[in-house]
Design a protein around this motif. Sequence first.
Motif, short mmCIF file in Angstrom:
data_model
loop_
_atom_site.label_atom_id
_atom_site.label_comp_id
_atom_site.label_asym_id
_atom_site.label_seq_id
_atom_site.Cartn_x
_atom_site.Cartn_y
_atom_site.Cartn_z
N LYS A 64 -2.99 -6.39 -2.73
CA LYS A 64 -2.35 -5.22 -3.55
C LYS A 64 -2.95 -5.58 -5.02
N ASN A 109 -3.87 -0.94 -2.05
CA ASN A 109 -3.10 -1.87 -1.01
C ASN A 109 -4.27 -1.80 0.14
N ASP A 118 2.98 0.47 -1.31
CA ASP A 118 3.44 0.05 -0.22
C ASP A 118 3.48 1.30 0.93
N ASN A 119 3.92 2.45 0.09
CA ASN A 119 4.14 3.62 1.00
C ASN A 119 3.03 4.58 1.46
N ASP A 120 2.10 4.65 0.19
CA ASP A 120 0.81 5.66 0.42
C ASP A 120 -0.30 4.89 0.72
N GLY A 121 -0.42 3.57 0.06
CA GLY A 121 -1.55 2.82 0.12
C GLY A 121 -2.71 2.77 -1.12
N ASN A 173 -3.81 -3.52 2.87
CA ASN A 173 -3.08 -3.96 4.08
C ASN A 173 -2.69 -2.07 4.76
N HIS A 174 -3.09 -1.22 3.94
CA HIS A 174 -2.67 0.07 4.11
C HIS A 174 -4.17 0.88 4.61
N ASP A 175 -4.19 1.63 5.63
CA ASP A 175 -5.44 2.16 5.90
C ASP A 175 -6.15 3.06 4.71
N SER A 176 -5.23 3.86 4.27
CA SER A 176 -6.07 4.70 2.98
C SER A 176 -6.45 4.04 2.00
#
Length: 203
Positions: free
Chosen positions: A70, A139, A92-95, A141-144
């Motif tokens: 991140k 982030n 964390d929520n949106d990436g 770790n998030h796909d977006s």
Amino acid sequence: DMAIISAGFKHSPFVERAQRLNQHLRLKNFGYPFRIWIDDYPEGYDVETMSPYLIKYYCMEEMIKEGYTKILWIDSSMRFYHGPKHILNILDNDGYFIIGDGDGRLDTWSDDNFLNVLDLNREDVKEIKMVLGGVFGLNLNHDSGRKIYEAYKGLAINHQEIFDGLRGIPHSPDSIGTKELSLDTNVKGHRHDTSVLSYICNK
């Protein structure tokens, strides 16, 4: 953990801004690791041959190699007033943490070289809104967030020339309507990494 990053260059006013940002983060002690490149450059970045606007990619890449997933970039002129915790929640929520830049459109803020390299025309980009390149977070770790970073990385490695071009905002009026920028007089400048990020975020 989220890492906060920025960079200065070895000349005024950027090095002074980076020093002040470094002091700001130390004094505020928000609890997040941070790194500000002031007297050195990230691995792989060549200050003699590369556009200064490419440094953001190399700073992010170095932190990723160190294990951070991140990352929050802030220009050295930026400051926090309430701390970055809310940004971490968004990551964390949106990436991604991306801020729109008013009503600016990419057709106004991209030179002809940018469009030619990406095989685009002005009609293709006239509805793409500009985003802020001076502060953004990803982030991985998030796909977006991962998709945005991979697209940014691909352009930074394979098409470095779109991170370059006439510099300075606003550009000199003398550059408008010239081949160095665009013969289209509606084009007011090229925003380098900001134009790149705006294009990616639209995809």
